[in-house]
Design a protein around this motif. Structure first.
Motif, PDB file in Angstrom:
ATOM      1  N   GLU A 197      32.679  55.657  30.498  1.00  0.00           N
ATOM      2  CA  GLU A 197      32.522  54.522  29.714  1.00  0.00           C
ATOM      3  C   GLU A 197      32.515  53.439  30.930  1.00  0.00           C
ATOM      4  O   GLU A 197      30.995  53.175  30.913  1.00  0.00           O
ATOM      5  CB  GLU A 197      33.948  54.101  28.473  1.00  0.00           C
TER       6      GLU A 197
ATOM      7  N   ARG B 203      29.524  54.932  32.806  1.00  0.00           N
ATOM      8  CA  ARG B 203      28.455  54.326  32.383  1.00  0.00           C
ATOM      9  C   ARG B 203      27.280  53.286  31.973  1.00  0.00           C
ATOM     10  O   ARG B 203      26.291  53.146  32.274  1.00  0.00           O
ATOM     11  CB  ARG B 203      28.708  55.382  30.725  1.00  0.00           C
ATOM     12  N   LEU B 204      28.761  52.387  31.935  1.00  0.00           N
ATOM     13  CA  LEU B 204      28.443  51.067  31.941  1.00  0.00           C
ATOM     14  C   LEU B 204      27.852  50.016  33.318  1.00  0.00           C
ATOM     15  O   LEU B 204      26.764  49.673  33.082  1.00  0.00           O
ATOM     16  CB  LEU B 204      29.585  49.815  30.852  1.00  0.00           C
ATOM     17  N   ASN B 205      28.748  50.724  34.161  1.00  0.00           N
ATOM     18  CA  ASN B 205      28.311  50.406  35.495  1.00  0.00           C
ATOM     19  C   ASN B 205      26.782  50.905  35.890  1.00  0.00           C
ATOM     20  O   ASN B 205      26.001  50.599  36.747  1.00  0.00           O
ATOM     21  CB  ASN B 205      28.997  50.728  36.570  1.00  0.00           C
ATOM     22  N   ALA B 206      26.227  52.395  35.500  1.00  0.00           N
ATOM     23  CA  ALA B 206      25.156  52.796  35.405  1.00  0.00           C
ATOM     24  C   ALA B 206      23.828  52.097  34.744  1.00  0.00           C
ATOM     25  O   ALA B 206      22.974  51.650  35.865  1.00  0.00           O
ATOM     26  CB  ALA B 206      25.322  54.054  35.525  1.00  0.00           C
ATOM     27  N   TYR B 207      24.773  51.293  33.921  1.00  0.00           N
ATOM     28  CA  TYR B 207      23.497  50.912  33.024  1.00  0.00           C
ATOM     29  C   TYR B 207      22.764  49.237  33.450  1.00  0.00           C
ATOM     30  O   TYR B 207      22.032  48.984  33.857  1.00  0.00           O
ATOM     31  CB  TYR B 207      23.943  50.383  31.544  1.00  0.00           C
ATOM     32  N   ILE B 208      24.707  48.493  34.372  1.00  0.00           N
ATOM     33  CA  ILE B 208      24.002  47.376  35.062  1.00  0.00           C
ATOM     34  C   ILE B 208      23.476  47.260  35.659  1.00  0.00           C
ATOM     35  O   ILE B 208      22.885  47.018  36.195  1.00  0.00           O
ATOM     36  CB  ILE B 208      25.884  47.356  35.216  1.00  0.00           C
ATOM     37  N   ASP B 209      23.453  48.577  37.345  1.00  0.00           N
ATOM     38  CA  ASP B 209      23.043  48.918  37.855  1.00  0.00           C
ATOM     39  C   ASP B 209      21.141  48.861  37.585  1.00  0.00           C
ATOM     40  O   ASP B 209      20.429  48.669  38.300  1.00  0.00           O
ATOM     41  CB  ASP B 209      23.789  50.052  38.715  1.00  0.00           C
ATOM     42  N   GLY B 210      21.182  49.811  36.717  1.00  0.00           N
ATOM     43  CA  GLY B 210      19.895  50.150  36.286  1.00  0.00           C
ATOM     44  C   GLY B 210      18.655  48.849  35.535  1.00  0.00           C
ATOM     45  O   GLY B 210      18.060  48.731  35.663  1.00  0.00           O
ATOM     46  N   MET B 211      19.251  47.764  35.258  1.00  0.00           N
ATOM     47  CA  MET B 211      19.540  46.827  34.580  1.00  0.00           C
ATOM     48  C   MET B 211      18.666  46.001  35.416  1.00  0.00           C
ATOM     49  O   MET B 211      17.719  44.996  35.668  1.00  0.00           O
ATOM     50  CB  MET B 211      20.112  46.115  33.427  1.00  0.00           C
TER      51      MET B 211
END
Length: 67
Positions: free
Chosen positions: A38, A41-49
């Motif tokens: 998790e 996944r959240l770090n990937a989301y943050i990087d994308g944002m």
């Protein structure tokens, strides 16, 4: 250290306690694996944002009206 710990558990713990410890350790390893997944996944989301926000052009509209 791991072999000493295993020897200690095998030597001095009763069978039911040993099974309980092994079961709890397996459950905790599973929970830790889910949490690490998790976090990834959240770090990937943050990087994308962050990337998306950097790519947005800054638009300044000047209509001649002073405020």
């Amino acid at each position: 250290m791991r072999t000493f710990r295993r020897w200690l558990l095998d030597r001095f713990l009763p069978a039911w306690a040993k099974d309980s410890v092994y079961r709890e350790n397996a459950a905790l390893r599973d929970k830790l694996g889910r949490q690490e997944q998790e976090i990834r996944r959240l770090n990937a989301y943050i990087d994308g944002m962050e990337g998306g926000l950097r790519a947005v052009r800054r638009i300044v509209i000047q209509n001649g009206v002073s405020q």
